[in-house]
Design a protein around this motif. Structure first.
Motif, PDB file in Angstrom:
ATOM      1  N   ALA A  88       0.835  -1.209   0.000  1.00 53.57           N
ATOM      2  CA  ALA A  88       0.000   0.000   0.000  1.00 53.57           C
ATOM      3  C   ALA A  88       0.867   1.255   0.000  1.00 53.57           C
ATOM      4  O   ALA A  88       0.598   2.214  -0.727  1.00 53.57           O
ATOM      5  CB  ALA A  88      -0.936  -0.007   1.202  1.00 53.57           C
ATOM      6  N   ARG A  89       1.912   1.252   0.817  1.00 52.77           N
ATOM      7  CA  ARG A  89       2.802   2.416   0.870  1.00 52.77           C
ATOM      8  C   ARG A  89       3.476   2.654  -0.475  1.00 52.77           C
ATOM      9  O   ARG A  89       3.548   3.791  -0.958  1.00 52.77           O
ATOM     10  CB  ARG A  89       3.862   2.217   1.959  1.00 52.77           C
ATOM     11  N   GLU A  90       3.964   1.586  -1.082  1.00 53.08           N
ATOM     12  CA  GLU A  90       4.633   1.732  -2.376  1.00 53.08           C
ATOM     13  C   GLU A  90       3.655   2.215  -3.443  1.00 53.08           C
ATOM     14  O   GLU A  90       3.992   3.037  -4.295  1.00 53.08           O
ATOM     15  CB  GLU A  90       5.262   0.401  -2.792  1.00 53.08           C
ATOM     16  N   LEU A 106      -2.057   6.890   9.243  1.00 57.94           N
ATOM     17  CA  LEU A 106      -3.435   6.941   9.733  1.00 57.94           C
ATOM     18  C   LEU A 106      -4.360   6.102   8.863  1.00 57.94           C
ATOM     19  O   LEU A 106      -5.221   5.365   9.360  1.00 57.94           O
ATOM     20  CB  LEU A 106      -3.925   8.390   9.758  1.00 57.94           C
ATOM     21  N   LEU A 107      -4.182   6.214   7.548  1.00 58.81           N
ATOM     22  CA  LEU A 107      -5.053   5.495   6.622  1.00 58.81           C
ATOM     23  C   LEU A 107      -4.834   3.982   6.737  1.00 58.81           C
ATOM     24  O   LEU A 107      -5.800   3.209   6.769  1.00 58.81           O
ATOM     25  CB  LEU A 107      -4.791   5.973   5.199  1.00 58.81           C
ATOM     26  N   ILE A 108      -3.587   3.555   6.805  1.00 53.83           N
ATOM     27  CA  ILE A 108      -3.297   2.122   6.938  1.00 53.83           C
ATOM     28  C   ILE A 108      -3.851   1.587   8.257  1.00 53.83           C
ATOM     29  O   ILE A 108      -4.441   0.498   8.303  1.00 53.83           O
ATOM     30  CB  ILE A 108      -1.783   1.874   6.816  1.00 53.83           C
ATOM     31  N   ASP A 109      -3.690   2.355   9.338  1.00 57.74           N
ATOM     32  CA  ASP A 109      -4.245   1.929  10.626  1.00 57.74           C
ATOM     33  C   ASP A 109      -5.769   1.824  10.560  1.00 57.74           C
ATOM     34  O   ASP A 109      -6.369   0.902  11.133  1.00 57.74           O
ATOM     35  CB  ASP A 109      -3.847   2.913  11.723  1.00 57.74           C
ATOM     36  N   VAL A 130      -7.596   1.173   7.871  1.00 56.54           N
ATOM     37  CA  VAL A 130      -7.952  -0.015   7.088  1.00 56.54           C
ATOM     38  C   VAL A 130      -7.777  -1.274   7.931  1.00 56.54           C
ATOM     39  O   VAL A 130      -8.608  -2.185   7.896  1.00 56.54           O
ATOM     40  CB  VAL A 130      -7.098  -0.075   5.804  1.00 56.54           C
ATOM     41  N   THR A 131      -6.701  -1.330   8.710  1.00 56.63           N
ATOM     42  CA  THR A 131      -6.471  -2.489   9.585  1.00 56.63           C
ATOM     43  C   THR A 131      -7.599  -2.627  10.618  1.00 56.63           C
ATOM     44  O   THR A 131      -8.105  -3.735  10.851  1.00 56.63           O
ATOM     45  CB  THR A 131      -5.122  -2.324  10.326  1.00 56.63           C
ATOM     46  N   HIS A 132      -7.995  -1.515  11.202  1.00 57.61           N
ATOM     47  CA  HIS A 132      -9.089  -1.546  12.194  1.00 57.61           C
ATOM     48  C   HIS A 132     -10.402  -1.932  11.533  1.00 57.61           C
ATOM     49  O   HIS A 132     -11.172  -2.722  12.096  1.00 57.61           O
ATOM     50  CB  HIS A 132      -9.218  -0.179  12.856  1.00 57.61           C
ATOM     51  N   LEU A 133     -10.659  -1.411  10.339  1.00 63.45           N
ATOM     52  CA  LEU A 133     -11.915  -1.715   9.640  1.00 63.45           C
ATOM     53  C   LEU A 133     -11.993  -3.195   9.314  1.00 63.45           C
ATOM     54  O   LEU A 133     -13.043  -3.808   9.465  1.00 63.45           O
ATOM     55  CB  LEU A 133     -12.005  -0.888   8.362  1.00 63.45           C
ATOM     56  N   ARG A 134     -10.877  -3.769   8.895  1.00 62.94           N
ATOM     57  CA  ARG A 134     -10.857  -5.196   8.589  1.00 62.94           C
ATOM     58  C   ARG A 134     -11.257  -6.018   9.811  1.00 62.94           C
ATOM     59  O   ARG A 134     -12.020  -6.978   9.712  1.00 62.94           O
ATOM     60  CB  ARG A 134      -9.463  -5.600   8.114  1.00 62.94           C
ATOM     61  N   GLY A 135     -10.759  -5.623  10.977  1.00 62.53           N
ATOM     62  CA  GLY A 135     -11.062  -6.378  12.182  1.00 62.53           C
ATOM     63  C   GLY A 135     -12.482  -6.191  12.684  1.00 62.53           C
ATOM     64  O   GLY A 135     -12.960  -6.996  13.482  1.00 62.53           O
TER      65      GLY A 135
END
Length: 214
Positions: A85-87, A202-205, A207-212
């Motif tokens: 995602a970062r790349e 913030l965005l990656i965090d 997405v990680t929280h939303l997945r869970g």
């Protein structure tokens, strides 16, 4: 002696026409990429362009395809989704910085070739790796792309605003005291790499929280 115009006619191609259109759009906006303007830039008859590009719509599609082709995505598919995602976001940002006006055109036009679908396929694969599928995967991709474009465009606008400020534009300290949080920041509206990375974190965090939570 061969003239420059004759040399240009000899190497006229779809690639040359598209590259000229990209340059004109970045310089003067989409309206500048007319067949008449491009032919004048290349020193050829306007009708000769139609041997390579059938019409204006096809030319703009080709510009969008060219910009998509500039998105340099990582080739290591074993990367964790966060790294991918970062790349991906940084690859989009690089293209926005190089072709800000053409990116707007690219986003407004559907991919015109399979090459144009490669970035989307990569991004959807990344979203699937993160735990999303179908429409949710597409929504995740759109969030990352929107961040890349929005953050980069905002940074560019702020940089131009700062450059345009006169040397004596600093606010009166007494007036600024009414806004202590802004005063503490020094009214610095510029954006640097750490700002971009902070927003991406913030965005990656998120997405990680939303997945869970789904």
């Amino acid at each position: 002696m061969t003239s420059a115009a004759e040399n240009e006619r000899g190497r006229l191609s779809r690639e040359v026409i598209v590259a000229t259109a990209v340059r004109l759009i970045e310089s003067d906006g989409e309206a500048a990429a007319s067949m008449r303007r491009i032919s004048a830039e290349l020193g050829v008859a306007a009708m000769s362009l139609y041997n390579h590009v059938p019409n204006k719509a096809a030319l703009l599609d080709a510009v969008g395809e060219f910009v998509r082709g500039q998105i340099q995505l990582p080739t290591d598919h074993d990367l964790a989704w966060e790294a991918r995602a970062r790349e991906m976001v940084r690859a989009f940002r690089d293209v926005v910085e190089r072709y800000p006006r053409c990116v707007e055109l690219m986003m407004a036009r559907a991919p015109s070739s399979l090459v144009g679908l490669e970035p989307l396929e990569y991004a959807l694969e990344m979203a699937e790796q993160a735990g999303f599928a179908g429409r949710d995967a597409l929504r995740v991709v759109r969030a990352f792309v929107s961040y890349a474009i929005g953050a980069t465009t905002t940074a560019a606008h702020r940089a131009r605003a700062v450059e345009a400020l006169p040397p004596d534009a600093a606010p009166d300290p007494a007036e600024l005291a009414r806004y202590p949080r802004i005063a503490a920041l020094g009214v610095d509206v510029t954006v640097d790499e750490t700002d971009f990375d902070f927003g991406l974190d913030l965005l990656i965090d998120a997405v990680t929280h939303l997945r869970g939570s789904r």
